[in-house]
Design an enzyme around this catalytic site. Structure first.
Site, short mmCIF file in Angstrom:
data_model
loop_
_atom_site.label_atom_id
_atom_site.label_comp_id
_atom_site.label_asym_id
_atom_site.label_seq_id
_atom_site.Cartn_x
_atom_site.Cartn_y
_atom_site.Cartn_z
N GLY A 52 56.87 -101.13 71.04
CA GLY A 52 55.86 -102.04 71.37
C GLY A 52 56.59 -103.52 70.98
O GLY A 52 56.70 -103.92 69.78
N ALA A 53 56.32 -104.63 71.77
CA ALA A 53 57.31 -105.53 71.73
C ALA A 53 56.70 -106.40 70.42
O ALA A 53 57.70 -106.74 69.44
CB ALA A 53 57.07 -106.53 72.91
N GLN A 211 53.76 -92.94 76.25
CA GLN A 211 52.99 -93.69 75.48
C GLN A 211 51.45 -93.77 75.71
O GLN A 211 50.73 -93.94 74.86
CB GLN A 211 53.51 -95.13 75.38
N ASP A 252 57.27 -107.18 77.47
CA ASP A 252 58.05 -107.01 76.94
C ASP A 252 58.82 -108.48 76.74
O ASP A 252 59.31 -108.78 75.93
CB ASP A 252 58.89 -105.99 77.15
N ASN A 262 57.76 -105.27 81.88
CA ASN A 262 57.07 -104.37 81.17
C ASN A 262 57.56 -102.71 81.30
O ASN A 262 58.40 -102.54 82.09
CB ASN A 262 55.50 -104.40 81.34
N LYS A 263 56.68 -101.84 80.63
CA LYS A 263 57.12 -100.62 80.76
C LYS A 263 57.40 -100.13 82.29
O LYS A 263 56.60 -100.57 83.00
CB LYS A 263 56.09 -99.69 79.93
O1 MRU Z 1 59.42 -98.86 74.94
P1 MRU Z 1 58.23 -99.20 74.26
O2 MRU Z 1 57.21 -98.14 74.02
O3 MRU Z 1 58.43 -100.20 73.14
O4 MRU Z 1 57.66 -100.22 75.42
C1 MRU Z 1 56.38 -100.91 74.93
C2 MRU Z 1 55.77 -101.68 76.15
O5 MRU Z 1 56.11 -101.85 77.09
C3 MRU Z 1 54.54 -102.27 75.84
O6 MRU Z 1 53.84 -102.60 77.15
C4 MRU Z 1 54.90 -103.61 75.54
O7 MRU Z 1 55.77 -103.74 74.47
C5 MRU Z 1 53.74 -104.44 75.32
S1 MRU Z 1 53.34 -104.23 73.75
C6 MRU Z 1 52.06 -105.18 73.10
#
Ligand code: MRU
Length: 361
Positions: A52-53, A211, A252, A262-263
């Site tokens: 998560g970013a 996730q 992200d 984003n994801k």
């Molecule tokens: O690959 P990850 O689990 O690190 O990806 C996380 C995401 O895409 C979240 O939606 C993003 O980081 C926002 S977290 C507040």
């Protein structure tokens, strides 16, 4: 086991080391990994023990301090200023290692940059610089928590006024686990729940790392927020059936024009909201906005191991002889986004530059 996500802090500094909630083991096991060294922090980020970013940014900041602490300089043998130079050179190597862990979440680079700036600007002995670095990492941690709470409140104000009770769909995990605590997209959800504006969260499972199914669902259960998990390909159907009033996701990296990485799967969700006239919100701190990039085509997209697609436990899902493509993120064009919710307020993507100054629109 915690009883409330208000108390979930994925990255905790304990005197001498950093405790990370091991997010690869949730929801079945709530456990911590102790990190004492910068290379172990780099590995924890790479292997998604912490993810998560914003959480990655906080973890990297502590990783920088751990790295600083490991640095031995040849005090006494070097000319005046030489010890400091040697320290900064070695700290650059720590920064390089941490930067190499994941490419898309800009908070990683932002936090490392802030730590390096602190080191370069700190006067005093190497030992004093190390102490200042610890204080900066702690400040990054504390600020992110406050930021998320502000995002939650601004998001609440930006949500549709009707119906009074909303169902919000979210993707991936942008909750307490993905930040210093409270969350960005889930921060908005949490604030809406607190104010009685929420009936239910729909959580996309979020293939391939799940996730949504594992982490978002777990956070909602801890908080007592009703949650329905769906597979990613059910989202448009749920919108068509009138089950969803708003979509709120995290980010992200956001380019200056509002294009948002984003994801993987976020982009198709945004397209589906247009077809169903549903607002699509991105909730993210200013540290996720990369004003150096003019648009989303410049955002580096991480590609991960194909095993994430074809392997579940000991079972292989696909026949041998096929190829795989596993991008971890996608870019949602700004024109599909209703508003970007930051700690300074909610902004139309075209007005994102205004987010840098404190004003609520
Ligand atoms: O690959 P990850 O689990 O690190 O990806 C996380 C995401 O895409 C979240 O939606 C993003 O980081 C926002 S977290 C507040």
């Amino acid at each position: 086991m915690t009883t409330s996500t208000n108390q979930v802090y994925p990255v905790i500094w304990h005197n001498n080391s950093v405790s990370l909630i091991d997010q690869t083991r949730l929801p079945n096991e709530y456990s911590f990994v102790e990190i004492h060294r910068s290379d172990d922090m780099a590995l924890a980020i790479k292997t998604m023990i912490v993810r998560g970013a914003p959480a990655i940014g906080v973890a990297a900041a502590y990783g920088m301090y751990l790295g600083a602490r490991e640095i031995e300089t040849s005090d006494g043998e070097t000319p005046a200023g030489g010890e400091r130079r040697e320290f900064l050179d070695k700290l650059e190597k720590v920064a390089e290692l941490l930067r190499s862990t994941r490419p898309t979440a800009v908070n990683l680079f932002w936090a490392i940059g802030r730590m390096m700036k602190t080191a370069y600007e700190s006067l005093g002995t190497v030992e004093e610089i190390k102490q200042t670095l610890l204080q900066t990492a702690q400040a990054i941690n504390a600020e992110d928590l406050q930021t998320c709470q502000a995002i939650g409140d601004h998001g609440l104000a930006a949500l549709p006024k009707t119906p009074e009770k909303l169902t919000i769909l979210t993707h991936c995990n942008a909750g307490a686990l993905a930040t210093a605590g409270y969350g960005t997209a889930l921060g908005v959800v949490r604030s809406a729940w607190r104010e009685g504006r929420l009936t239910r969260v729909f959580a996309d499972e979020t293939r391939p790392r799940l996730q949504g199914a594992k982490l978002t669902a777990w956070e909602c259960v801890q908080e007592g927020i009703p949650v329905t998990v769906i597979t990613d390909n059910m989202a448009a159907h749920c919108m068509q059936r009138g089950l969803i009033h708003a979509v709120v996701v995290g980010a992200d990296r956001i380019a200056a024009n509002g294009d948002t990485a984003n994801k993987i799967g976020t982009y198709s969700l945004a397209i589906a909201t247009i077809a169903h006239n549903i607002p699509f919100f991105v909730a993210a701190p200013l540290s996720t906005i990369d004003f150096a990039l003019t648009d989303g085509s410049q955002i580096p997209i991480e590609e991960r191991e194909p095993t994430e697609i074809y392997q579940i436990g000991d079972t292989t899902l696909t026949p041998s002889g096929v190829e795989y493509y596993n991008p971890a993120f996608d870019v949602t064009p700004a024109k599909l986004i209703t508003a970007i919710i930051t700690e300074n307020g909610a902004f139309a993507p075209s007005d994102l530059a205004k987010a840098q100054t404190k004003q609520v629109v």
